[in-house]
Design a protein around this motif. Sequence first.
Motif, short mmCIF file in Angstrom:
data_model
loop_
_atom_site.label_atom_id
_atom_site.label_comp_id
_atom_site.label_asym_id
_atom_site.label_seq_id
_atom_site.Cartn_x
_atom_site.Cartn_y
_atom_site.Cartn_z
N PRO A 92 0.83 -1.20 0.00
CA PRO A 92 0.00 0.00 0.00
C PRO A 92 0.87 1.26 0.00
O PRO A 92 1.99 1.26 0.52
CB PRO A 92 -0.79 -0.11 1.31
N HIS A 93 0.34 2.34 -0.57
CA HIS A 93 1.05 3.61 -0.50
C HIS A 93 1.01 4.13 0.94
O HIS A 93 -0.04 4.14 1.58
CB HIS A 93 0.38 4.63 -1.42
N ALA A 94 2.18 4.52 1.45
CA ALA A 94 2.26 5.06 2.82
C ALA A 94 2.15 6.58 2.77
O ALA A 94 2.92 7.24 2.07
CB ALA A 94 3.58 4.65 3.46
N TYR A 95 1.19 7.13 3.51
CA TYR A 95 0.97 8.57 3.49
C TYR A 95 1.82 9.32 4.51
O TYR A 95 2.51 10.28 4.17
CB TYR A 95 -0.51 8.88 3.75
N ALA A 96 1.77 8.89 5.77
CA ALA A 96 2.47 9.66 6.81
C ALA A 96 2.62 8.83 8.07
O ALA A 96 1.81 7.95 8.36
CB ALA A 96 1.72 10.95 7.11
N LEU A 97 3.68 9.14 8.82
CA LEU A 97 3.98 8.50 10.10
C LEU A 97 3.89 9.53 11.21
O LEU A 97 4.35 10.67 11.05
CB LEU A 97 5.40 7.92 10.06
N CYS A 98 3.30 9.15 12.35
CA CYS A 98 3.25 10.02 13.52
C CYS A 98 3.87 9.29 14.70
O CYS A 98 3.38 8.24 15.12
CB CYS A 98 1.81 10.38 13.85
N GLU A 99 4.96 9.86 15.22
CA GLU A 99 5.63 9.26 16.38
C GLU A 99 5.35 10.04 17.66
O GLU A 99 5.96 9.77 18.70
CB GLU A 99 7.13 9.18 16.12
N ASP A 100 4.41 10.98 17.60
CA ASP A 100 4.02 11.79 18.75
C ASP A 100 2.85 11.11 19.47
O ASP A 100 1.72 11.10 18.98
CB ASP A 100 3.61 13.19 18.28
N ASP A 101 3.14 10.53 20.63
CA ASP A 101 2.10 9.82 21.38
C ASP A 101 0.94 10.71 21.80
O ASP A 101 -0.14 10.22 22.13
CB ASP A 101 2.70 9.17 22.63
N ALA A 102 1.16 12.02 21.77
CA ALA A 102 0.12 12.94 22.25
C ALA A 102 -1.08 12.99 21.32
O ALA A 102 -2.17 13.42 21.73
CB ALA A 102 0.70 14.34 22.41
N MET A 111 -1.87 4.61 5.78
CA MET A 111 -1.54 4.13 4.45
C MET A 111 -2.80 4.00 3.60
O MET A 111 -3.93 4.13 4.09
CB MET A 111 -0.80 2.80 4.52
N GLU A 112 -2.58 3.69 2.35
CA GLU A 112 -3.64 3.51 1.38
C GLU A 112 -4.52 2.31 1.74
O GLU A 112 -4.05 1.29 2.24
CB GLU A 112 -3.00 3.29 0.01
N ALA A 229 -1.04 -6.38 -2.92
CA ALA A 229 -0.40 -5.74 -1.78
C ALA A 229 -0.01 -6.78 -0.74
O ALA A 229 -0.78 -7.69 -0.43
CB ALA A 229 -1.32 -4.70 -1.14
N VAL A 230 1.20 -6.63 -0.23
CA VAL A 230 1.66 -7.43 0.91
C VAL A 230 1.55 -6.54 2.15
O VAL A 230 2.03 -5.40 2.16
CB VAL A 230 3.12 -7.89 0.71
#
Length: 350
Positions: A92-102, A111-112, A229-230
Amino acid sequence: MADALVTVREAHRFDEAALASWMRDHVEDFAGPLTVEQFAGGQSNPTYRLRTPARDYVLRRKPPGALLKGAHAVDREYRVITALGSAGFPVPHAYALCEDDAVIGTAFYVMEMVAGRTFWNTAFPDVPTAERAAYFDAMNATIAALHRLDPASVGLGDYGRPGNYFQRQIARWSRQYLDDEIAGRVPALDALVEWLPANIPPGEETSLVHGDFRCDNLLFHPSEPRVVAVLDWELSTLGHPLADFAYHLMVYRMPPGFSTGLAGLDLPALNIPSEADYVAAYCRRTGRDGIERLDFHLAFSLFRLAAIIHGIKGRLIRGTASSANAAAAVEQLERVAELALAQTRHRGES
C-alpha cells in the motif's frame, strides 16, 4: 482489505477529532468527516479503517499499555513499505507516520486502503479448483521477488544486521519466551530453545525478509490470481531468505483445522501444488539447486510462530491483546510448539 470490521474496542479507542486534525496537516488531499472502524485482525498492532467521503485509509498503531522493548515497531513498517513502494513491489502507499504519542496515545502511520481480497484459508476453498494453482504461483512469485531485491538499492541496506541471522533470531525469540513469565512455560519450547542453536546449518545469506508471509497477509486482485499488496511488515528485517520462505511453507506440515494447514489433504484433487513442487518453483525463481536442512528451517519457523503466540498469551493475560481472535490463537500454543519439535525428528530436505 477484506478483513472483518468491528466497532472500535474499548481498549483501543482514541480521540478521533485529534486524528482528523493531524491528517489535515500531514496527509495530502485529506478531507473529513472521518469515521473510524477497527479490523478484527491485527494480533500485534491494532489496525483501523478510516472512512472519508473521498477515499478510505488504513491506520496501524502501537497498542496501548506496557510493551516489550523493540516490539510493535510501526515506524519500521512505515519505512519498509515506503521503500518497497518506490521500487514497484506490491505494498500500500504510505501517506504519513506520527511518532508523537500525544495525538492518539501511541505512534501510528496512515496508508492507502487497497481494494482486494483476503483469503484466510491456505487451501483457497472460495477459489474455483481450476484457479488454485495460479494463486499459489502468485504467492510463490511474490516472496521470490522480495528475496531477489537488493536491500541497499531500495534504501534498506541498514534495515537490519547482516549475518548470524539464525543465532540472533533464536536468541531473540528464546529471550522473549523466557522473559514473559506471566504466560508460563511450554515443555516443547524449552526443548527447542536448546536444540535450535546447536543445529544451525552452515552458510550465510542476507535479503529483505517479511517475517510473516502467509496468504492472509496478502491482498489479491479482486478477480485475478495476482497479489496487489503485501501487508503487516512489523517483523520485517534483513535476514535469511530461507527462514522467511520456510515460515511461509510451514502450512504444508500443519494438519487441516490447525491454523490453515494442508497436511493430509488430497492436494492433486484440490489443484494445489505439492510441497516439493512449491519449493522447486521458489528455487527456480531464486536460482537455487534446492534447500538443504529443510527440517531445521521449518522447526525454526514453527518455534518462532509458537513464541509469537506465547507473546499473545502474555498480552491476553495483561489485557492488552489487540485482536478479538487472541484467545483462539493462544489455544493453539502447545500444538504449534509440539509440531515445531516434531520437525527436529523429520530430517527432510528438498
